[in-house]
Design a protein around this motif. Structure first.
Motif, short mmCIF file in Angstrom:
data_model
loop_
_atom_site.label_atom_id
_atom_site.label_comp_id
_atom_site.label_asym_id
_atom_site.label_seq_id
_atom_site.Cartn_x
_atom_site.Cartn_y
_atom_site.Cartn_z
N ALA A 71 -24.66 35.33 20.46
CA ALA A 71 -25.41 34.73 19.35
C ALA A 71 -26.21 33.51 19.80
O ALA A 71 -27.24 33.18 19.18
CB ALA A 71 -24.44 34.33 18.24
N LEU A 72 -25.79 32.84 20.88
CA LEU A 72 -26.48 31.63 21.33
C LEU A 72 -27.72 31.94 22.16
O LEU A 72 -28.71 31.21 22.11
CB LEU A 72 -25.53 30.76 22.16
CG LEU A 72 -24.32 30.17 21.42
CD1 LEU A 72 -23.43 29.43 22.41
CD2 LEU A 72 -24.79 29.23 20.31
N VAL A 73 -27.69 33.03 22.93
CA VAL A 73 -28.79 33.35 23.82
C VAL A 73 -29.95 33.95 23.03
O VAL A 73 -29.77 34.90 22.27
CB VAL A 73 -28.33 34.34 24.92
CG1 VAL A 73 -29.48 34.68 25.86
CG2 VAL A 73 -27.16 33.74 25.70
N THR A 74 -31.11 33.38 23.22
CA THR A 74 -32.28 33.79 22.41
C THR A 74 -32.87 35.12 22.86
O THR A 74 -33.30 35.91 22.02
CB THR A 74 -33.36 32.70 22.47
OG1 THR A 74 -33.63 32.39 23.84
CG2 THR A 74 -32.90 31.43 21.76
N ASP A 75 -32.92 35.36 24.17
CA ASP A 75 -33.48 36.62 24.66
C ASP A 75 -32.55 37.78 24.30
O ASP A 75 -31.38 37.78 24.69
CB ASP A 75 -33.68 36.56 26.18
CG ASP A 75 -34.37 37.80 26.72
OD1 ASP A 75 -33.67 38.81 26.93
OD2 ASP A 75 -35.59 37.76 26.93
N PRO A 76 -33.02 38.80 23.55
CA PRO A 76 -32.12 39.87 23.10
C PRO A 76 -31.52 40.69 24.24
O PRO A 76 -30.36 41.09 24.17
CB PRO A 76 -33.02 40.73 22.20
CG PRO A 76 -34.43 40.41 22.63
CD PRO A 76 -34.40 38.99 23.07
#
Length: 504
Positions: A223-228
């Motif tokens: 959930a924290l990492v922006t790149d899917p």
């Protein structure tokens, strides 16, 4: 100072696979020392032909903890285990079992003292790890200490079982997270049972606003990492670790922060009890690394251009060989093409490498078709490789490749009758001390009265010079037991190889 490779080469005769395993153990043991709050020593038994008397137990490596005071003010490497000072080490070798100090048992929160754990490889005990804590600095039994020591006990059991480290693991010492950077303990379901303050700070910098205790770490991190794509990869990495599918550490970016995450499954006695996750905030380090990456790219580009220039030289020599009418000149030019091409292959490998090391197996496998093509012009000769050469420094890889090229070509040109098919085999085997290579052909054998030293063949003169001056090795040519000829090359490794250690 002697390296682990040096000491193993001097004192043991372990096979290459066992040496690799001990190198992997040493690559991982800073984490183990930090979790144990203890010094970790690696002990091996000396073999006949090594330095000193065979059968002694000697310390070949030492690791001090960064989380506690060292138990040894002086360096222990090179000392011999005695019955009075290290009886548990000798007993662990003799019994192949974990040996603890008298009156001391494994218990969460109790630092290890005088323990010895056998190191297994392929079911055989090849070394012993001892753990010693500085008892003059007693620690309080805090949740952090209990989590550390409990995890260290599981890792030691896995080393004794021979299941850790795995052959796929290769720790990068200066970038892999340490326990003090940030430590998280997971249960078998992937829920956080403990997170150190530094680990919480790293997650807060990535944007987490809540406590990690009791949460699913894979879901929180995703959930924290922006790149899917990256978020799915890191979640899969954590979950795969708990399913005993080891992978390399991952570098993730979230909200301007860069964090390295490494997960290790805890599977003592074959039962998964959870995992250890160590995290390191490398945001500032990453900025400095970008400049180093630019330099590395420049070095690789230089190797690439050298390779291109050598290939151009080889092409010009090949063109000149086709135009000349003198058979002796044509043969000399063709041999020069082959020699230049072999050097170009080394630089081509370096241009694709992140360090100044060459996987010699890959180079030899690329050379074999070239040599076979040259041979197939007049005589159907098959060239093949058996065994592994391993990884060499660039400085020693170039002369070694040149030597192998000359020996194979010498066999192709002189070992067989015209039109008679044959086989040239490169057989490689290596131990902690030496790399042994046999270039075997099934041809007509050596001519009567042949003397390697007195031979005036240019190829053999080049080989003798490179073996003696660049490789510090030995070379011999003699009749093979089943017919044909064996060219036997021995190259010392470790301290005996003056240009630094290599690994298989």
């Amino acid at each position: 100072m002697s390296t682990l490779s040096d000491l193993l080469a001097e004192h043991t005769d372990l096979p290459g696979g066992a040496v690799d395993h001990l190198q992997r153990v040493v690559g991982e043991w800073q984490l183990l020392a930090d979790l144990s709050f203890a010094d970790i020593l690696l002990w091996v038994t000396t073999a006949p032909g090594g330095q000193g008397e065979a059968g002694r137990v000697i310390c070949v490596a030492q690791c001090r903890p960064t989380t506690a005071s060292t138990a040894f003010a002086e360096d222990v490497v090179g000392t011999v285990a005695s019955e009075s000072e290290h009886p548990q080490v000798r007993k662990a070798f003799a019994e192949g079992a974990v040996v603890r100090a008298e009156g001391h048992s494994a218990h969460p929160g109790v630092p290890p003292r005088g323990e010895a754990w056998p190191v297994r490889w392929g079911g055989t005990v090849i070394g012993v790890l001892s753990r010693d804590t500085n008892l003059s600095h007693q620690r309080t039994q805090s949740p952090l200490e209990v989590a550390y020591l409990d995890s260290a006990e599981d890792l030691c059991q896995m080393i004794s079982d021979g299941t850790f480290p795995t052959p796929q693991s290769r720790t990068v010492a200066n970038s892999s997270p340490r326990a003090g950077d940030g430590f998280i303990r997971l249960d078998p379901a992937g829920k956080v049972v403990y997170a150190s303050p530094n680990a919480l700070s790293a997650y807060h910098r990535m944007g987490s606003s809540s406590d990690l205790l009791g949460q699913d770490l894979a879901a929180v991190t995703q959930a924290l990492v922006t790149d899917p794509f990256e978020s799915r990869d890191v979640a899969a990495y954590i979950r795969d670790t708990l399913a005993d599918k080891p992978g390399r550490s991952m570098e993730i970016e979230a909200r301007g922060a860069t964090v390295v995450v490494r997960a290790l499954v805890l599977e003592p006695a074959g039962r998964i009890v959870g995992a250890v996750v160590v995290v390191r905030d490398v945001t500032e380090v990453k900025r400095r690394d970008r400049a180093l990456l630019s330099k590395d790219a420049t070095i690789r580009e230089i190797h690439h251009r050298v390779k291109n220039n050598l290939q151009t030289v080889a092409a010009l020599l090949r063109l000149q060989a086709r135009r000349t009418e003198n058979e002796e000149a044509r043969q000399a030019l063709t041999e020069s093409v082959r020699r230049v091409t072999s050097i170009a292959l080394v630089h081509d490998t370096l241009s694709m490498s992140v360090d100044e090391e060459v996987n010699l197996d890959e180079v030899v496998d690329r050379l074999v078709p070239i040599l076979s093509d040259v041979a197939s012009v007049s005589t159907p000769i098959t060239v093949r490789r058996e065994g592994n050469f391993g990884v060499f420094s660039a400085e020693r890889a170039t002369p070694l490749v040149m030597v192998l090229t000359e020996l194979v070509q010498n066999a192709i040109e002189h070992a067989f009758e015209t039109g008679v098919p044959g086989t040239v085999t490169l057989r490689a085997s290596r131990s902690a001390r030496v790399l042994d290579v046999v270039v075997h052909d099934d041809g007509k054998g050596l001519p009567e009265g042949f003397d390697l030293v007195a031979s005036n063949r240019l190829g053999l003169q080049i080989v003798r010079t490179l073996v003696a001056a660049e490789l510090d090795g030995t070379l011999a040519l003699h009749a093979a037991p089943g017919g044909g000829t064996d060219a036997v090359l021995r190259v010392p490794l470790g301290r005996r190889g003056s240009r630094g250690p290599e690994r298989s």
